[in-house]
Design an enzyme around this catalytic site. Sequence first.
Site, PDB file in Angstrom:
ATOM      1  N   GLU A 194      17.400 -65.537 -30.296  1.00 41.22           N
ATOM      2  CA  GLU A 194      16.411 -64.507 -29.954  1.00 41.22           C
ATOM      3  C   GLU A 194      16.821 -63.142 -30.512  1.00 41.22           C
ATOM      4  OE1 GLU A 194      15.215 -64.585 -25.831  1.00 41.22           O
ATOM      5  OE2 GLU A 194      14.322 -66.573 -26.042  1.00 41.22           O
ATOM      6  N   GLU A 318      13.819 -73.734 -27.114  1.00 41.42           N
ATOM      7  CA  GLU A 318      13.553 -73.281 -25.750  1.00 41.42           C
ATOM      8  C   GLU A 318      12.076 -73.492 -25.471  1.00 41.42           C
ATOM      9  OE1 GLU A 318      15.093 -69.579 -24.262  1.00 41.42           O
ATOM     10  OE2 GLU A 318      16.868 -69.673 -25.556  1.00 41.42           O
TER      11      GLU A 318
END
Length: 514
Positions: A194, A318
């Site tokens: 991320e 994810e």
Amino acid sequence: MKRTLSLMIALAITGVALAQSDAKITIKPNVNNQVISRHIYGHFAEHLGRCIYDGFWVSEGSKVPNKGRIRLDIVEALKKIRIPNLRWPGGCFADEYHWRDGVGPRNLRPKMVNTNWGGVTEDNSFGTHEFMELCSMLNTEPYIAGNVGSGTVEEMAKWVEYFNFDGESPMANLRKQNGHAAPWKVSFWGVGNESWGCGGNMTAQFYSDQYKRYATYARNYPGAPLKKIASGSNGEDYNWTETCMKNIGTQMWGLTLHYYTLPSGSWRGSKGSATNFDEKEYFNTIRNTLKMDEIVSKHSAIMDKYDPRKRVALVVDEWGIWTDVEPGTNPGFLYQQNSMRDALIAGINLNIFNNHSDRVKMANLAQTVNVLQALVLTEKDKMILTPTYHVFDLYKVHHDAKYLPMELNTPDYVSGDSKIPAVNASASQDSTGTIHISLVNVDLSKTINLTTSLPGVNWKTVTGQIISSGKITDINTFTEPDKIHIRPFTGAKKMNNDLVVALPPQSVVILKVQ
């Protein structure tokens, strides 16, 4: 005459209703040898809440059965569903984790504050060696997320050397000194996480340049080539994928995608309850999870522009439902219950990944134990398996099986002025020739009459298994751990050469055709 006309109208309406509850599937042959990678069924263990500490990793002297502090009932449950890989140490935690703090004698390891998740202090007793022992016990492949956000190129390079070099070197010698003579030969390696957010708040251009720098020094040691995975997009950020594909291209094995199902559809305010929701919120939640298909399709199309041979994998590492935490629990621990709704969400997403298995080669549910859409929940010495766990148990038949494309015509599930497809599905053929079809019916009240044709397939028998429950809000609890579980399914039969199925409301079904 009026009565006759009324009866005719009623019959006509009934006929329409019946037609609308019918679905049709045509299974097509696999003409390009496409395989559903078992790594689509991967999992995620972050240093977050009670996933590691008080989850996988029990306290010293715990009476919970364990081996070297690794909890054995969790290990046995995960071995049963044959988890193919496990991602660690994060998540956001990965970009503040310094691996040297988690090796060597445990009593000498420095403590750290987990600033991302609850501000708790961790003692680093669970580190590289402990994680690799867990993977060995699970017979699963490790997927390491390296620190790009707060780490250095040298730090990551030395961690790769520590894991993978078989010879004389400072890091290999340190590994031996710490009790593991042979290299582990880790393959899956994430270069950051991320990076658009908690991993450094970078732009796509800046990250893609950093990726190339870090990846250059993440070496391929003899017998241990890395599958380097770049930090990819947040949901619908297609520019991030475009930039990474343009600047990195095939210098990466995979590019990640993160997308969570939010019942409310928004990160602001309440996301919605895991257990207390009405049909309207349920409908919106399922609609939000079905959006995964559109998102994967659009990212795949961008990747196709730069990589038509599909050498770079889309790694959805994810995914899952993210709700408000359970009342009374630490909001930074992300502990939520797991309902029948979540089983449907798991089945839908796995069907989507199967159907995109030409590009999606890996995925990781968030997360394995006690966090978000967990497979396992624990309370002291008790452990329960969630409805989501049972979906992964059903779907393990697709691991490394030959993908079978299909044409699906389904009725809609209608709520107010909105509608979504009531049925989604995927299919595969294993090495014995057995065909497995996974089906999800999201309609809360209608049984869907499904006819499946299998042209060119000579089959004789069909058996099935089902996950369903009386209420969509039903959950497994520590006092009633088996309320939702896998049961035999007898609603499928052969009619001529077609497969005819009465697919119950709010259900996940696997059919075995032989």
